[in-house]
Design a protein around this motif. Structure first.
Motif, short mmCIF file in Angstrom:
data_model
loop_
_atom_site.label_atom_id
_atom_site.label_comp_id
_atom_site.label_asym_id
_atom_site.label_seq_id
_atom_site.Cartn_x
_atom_site.Cartn_y
_atom_site.Cartn_z
N MET A 64 0.85 -1.19 0.00
CA MET A 64 0.00 0.00 0.00
C MET A 64 0.89 1.24 0.00
SD MET A 64 -3.23 -0.82 2.46
CE MET A 64 -4.02 0.71 2.02
N ASN A 69 -2.03 6.58 -1.49
CA ASN A 69 -2.35 6.26 -0.09
C ASN A 69 -1.71 7.19 0.93
OD1 ASN A 69 -3.89 4.05 -0.93
ND2 ASN A 69 -2.12 2.70 -0.91
N LYS A 77 -3.02 1.42 7.32
CA LYS A 77 -2.40 0.62 6.25
C LYS A 77 -1.98 -0.75 6.79
CE LYS A 77 -0.37 4.49 3.74
NZ LYS A 77 0.89 5.12 3.34
#
Length: 177
Positions: A64, A69, A77
């Motif tokens: 991620m 993000n 995460k």
């Protein structure tokens, strides 16, 4: 069937399933990204799944770390990745990329329930706190401002226009040079 044959079949399946899906991106024949949530959704996130040489007998690499993000805290995460790792263990030995993307889509709200977007472009500094204070005007400044405004408290159109003739008389024209 060997790992490469399994990967080829899964790749073909992914291409047909996600054909025309703007959320899906094939970065390479063994690496894929999927955006969970709509564009502009503050709770949207991006998952990247990369296959190892021996996938699906060995787990894929799930990441991620995409720039998309950046507004998600590392704790959230880590939580999402931990949940996805559990799904990987359950599906080990089978084609699971589609399953992982669908699992993330189905559990998006649960994954992101404690998410508060981090604004990475601005940071609060002591100097910006000073700007938030309302400017204090003296009594004379308030009277002067009141004289300039109409009965609604609005300044008339053109109140800050420069008197062109006065300006040119001070600066001179280009012909004078």
């Amino acid at each position: 069937m060997g790992a490469n044959e399994d990967q080829e079949m899964e790749l073909e399946a992914l291409r047909s399933i996600y054909e025309g899906d703007e959320s899906f991106r094939e970065l390479s024949p063994v690496s894929f990204q999927y955006r969970i949530g709509e564009n502009g959704d503050p709770k949207a996130f991006l998952i990247e799944v990369s296959w190892t040489e021996t996938y699906p007998q060995t787990p894929p690499i799930i990441s991620m770390s995409a720039f998309f993000n950046n507004t998600i805290s590392s704790a959230i995460k880590q939580s999402i990745l931990a949940n996805l790792q559990e799904a990987v263990e359950v599906n080990l030995g089978t084609a699971m990329t589609y399953t992982l993307f669908e699992y993330a889509k189905d559990n998006k709200e649960q994954f992101m329930e404690n998410h508060h977007p981090i604004n990475s472009t601005t940071s609060i500094t002591p100097s910006s706190k000073k700007k938030d204070k309302k400017e204090h005007l003296s009594k004379a400044q308030k009277h002067k401002l009141a004289d300039k405004t109409d009965h609604k408290g609005e300044l008339p159109q053109g109140w800050n226009w420069v008197d062109v003739i006065k300006h040119l008389s001070k600066t001179g024209s280009k012909e004078d040079e």
